[in-house]
Design a protein around this motif. Sequence first.
Motif, PDB file in Angstrom:
ATOM      1  N   HIS A   1       0.957  -1.112  -0.214  1.00  0.00           N
ATOM      2  CA  HIS A   1      -0.002   0.014  -0.167  1.00  0.00           C
ATOM      3  C   HIS A   1       0.858   1.702  -0.330  1.00  0.00           C
TER       4      HIS A   1
ATOM      5  N   GLN B   1       2.100   1.636  -2.942  1.00  0.00           N
ATOM      6  CA  GLN B   1       1.614   2.148  -4.172  1.00  0.00           C
ATOM      7  C   GLN B   1       1.052   3.432  -3.803  1.00  0.00           C
ATOM      8  N   HIS B   2       1.256   4.112  -3.358  1.00  0.00           N
ATOM      9  CA  HIS B   2       1.009   5.654  -2.884  1.00  0.00           C
ATOM     10  C   HIS B   2       2.332   6.624  -3.462  1.00  0.00           C
TER      11      HIS B   2
ATOM     12  N   CYS C   1      -6.365   8.860   2.915  1.00  0.00           N
ATOM     13  CA  CYS C   1      -6.598   7.378   2.820  1.00  0.00           C
ATOM     14  C   CYS C   1      -6.281   6.673   4.219  1.00  0.00           C
TER      15      CYS C   1
ATOM     16  N   HIS D   1      -0.241   1.889   6.369  1.00  0.00           N
ATOM     17  CA  HIS D   1       1.258   2.335   5.962  1.00  0.00           C
ATOM     18  C   HIS D   1       2.393   1.684   6.460  1.00  0.00           C
TER      19      HIS D   1
HETATM   20 ZN   LIG Z   1      -4.263   4.612   0.170  1.00  0.00          ZN
END
Ligand SMILES: [Zn+2]
Length: 390
Positions: free
Chosen positions: A95, A98-99, A190, A194
Motif C-alpha cells: 500500500h 502504491q502511494h 487514505c 502504512h
Molecule cells: Zn491508500
Amino acid sequence: MTQRLYYLDSYLRSFEASVVERAEEGRRIYLDRTAFYPTSGGQLYNTGQLDGIEVAEVVDEGERVAHFLVEPLVSGPTVLGELNWPRRLDHMQQHTGQHLLSAVLADLWNYTTTSVHLGELTSTLDLDTPQLSSEQIAQAEERANQIIAENRPVTVTFADATTAAGLRKPSSRSGTIRIVAIESLDRSACGGTHVTATGAIGAVLVRKLERVRKGVRLEFLCGIRAVRRSRMESAVLSNLAAELSSSVDELPRVVANQRADVKALSASKRELEAELSRYRAQELYASAQPDPAGIRRATVRLPGGELNELRGLAQAFADLPRAVFIGSIETPPSVLLSAAPDSGVDAANVLKRTVSLAGGRGGGSSTMAQGVLPGRAQLEQVLSVLEGAK
Ligand SMILES: [Zn+2]
C-alpha cells in the motif's frame, strides 16, 4: 462503533479488547476496539487470532468491524487479539509502495492514478494516460526505489476535508479525513495501513503494462513479494540458459539465433516436401493406366489426419498432363480432388456435385477442391463416383 487502533498505530500487532456482541453462535465477533484491518479502500483484510481462535475474515460494516472466526469464541469479555504479522506487513509494503509509485508518476509526468487494486498476489494501478513507454516505467521504478533508499518519513495526520490542502487527489469524503504523507512528495487521503518510513517498503518492482479502456494498468510488487518474484524469474532464466548451454546475459542472442535457424529449417523442409511430392506424383503417374480418354487417375487414402497432408501430392500430380488425383481421409470422412487443366475435369464442379448428392459439402477451384462427408458410407459412395468420373 469500533475504535480502529490501526488508524493511529499500524505497527500494533496485539491488543486487548472487550467483546461487545457475539453473532452467528460466536463466530461473528464485534469488539470495542480492534487492530484488525477490514477489507476497504482497495486493501485486503488481516488475519490472525482472537484468544487463539483463527480470524478468517474481517469486514467493514461502516460503524463497526466484524471479525469472522473459524470456530465460536466462548471466552471473554476481554480477549487478546493477535495479527498474522507477515501478512499485515506485506499489505503495508504494497500500500505505501502504491502511494509512492502513484506520487512519482504524478510528479514526473502529471499522470493521475484513477484506480488501485492491492491483491493477494499482485497489485495494479490504473493511469489516465494512453501510453507509458518502457523507459518511463524504468525511470519511475528507479525514482521510487531512490526514495525508498532515502528512507523518508511516512506520517499520518487528520484534517477537515474542506481545509485539507495539497492532496494528490481531492477527497470525496466530508468531515475529518485521514491524510497519509510521504515527506516532500505526497499527501493522500487514505484509511489504509502504512509503513512509517519509505525504507520499510523494501523495493518497488514494476512488472507489466497493459492497456485498459481509459488508459494503462501497471502491475507492481513491493517488499518481499518483489524479491520472491525476482528470485523466481531469475530461476526461470537460469534454467533456460542452462537448457540452451548459454548464460543469462547471452540468452537474447542465443534465442534470436535459434529462431532464425528454425525459420531456415522450416523453409528447407517445405522445399524438400515439395520435391518429395513431385517424385511420388511421378511414381503414381507412371503406374496409373490411362483410361480410353487418356486420363490417368491416382487415389490415395489415409486412415486419419488432415486433407492438408495430401495437398502437396495432389498439386504435384495435377501438374502432370491429363492427370486427376483423388485423396481421402477416412476419419473424419473427407475428400480432395485435383485435376490437370487439360484433363477436362472441373474439380470444384465435380466434387461439389458428388459430395452434395451424398449429403456433404465442399468447394474449391477448377484444379483443386475438397469436401467433408457425414460418414464412411457416404465417403465410399463419393470415391466410387470420382474414380469413374469423366
Ligand atoms: Zn491508500
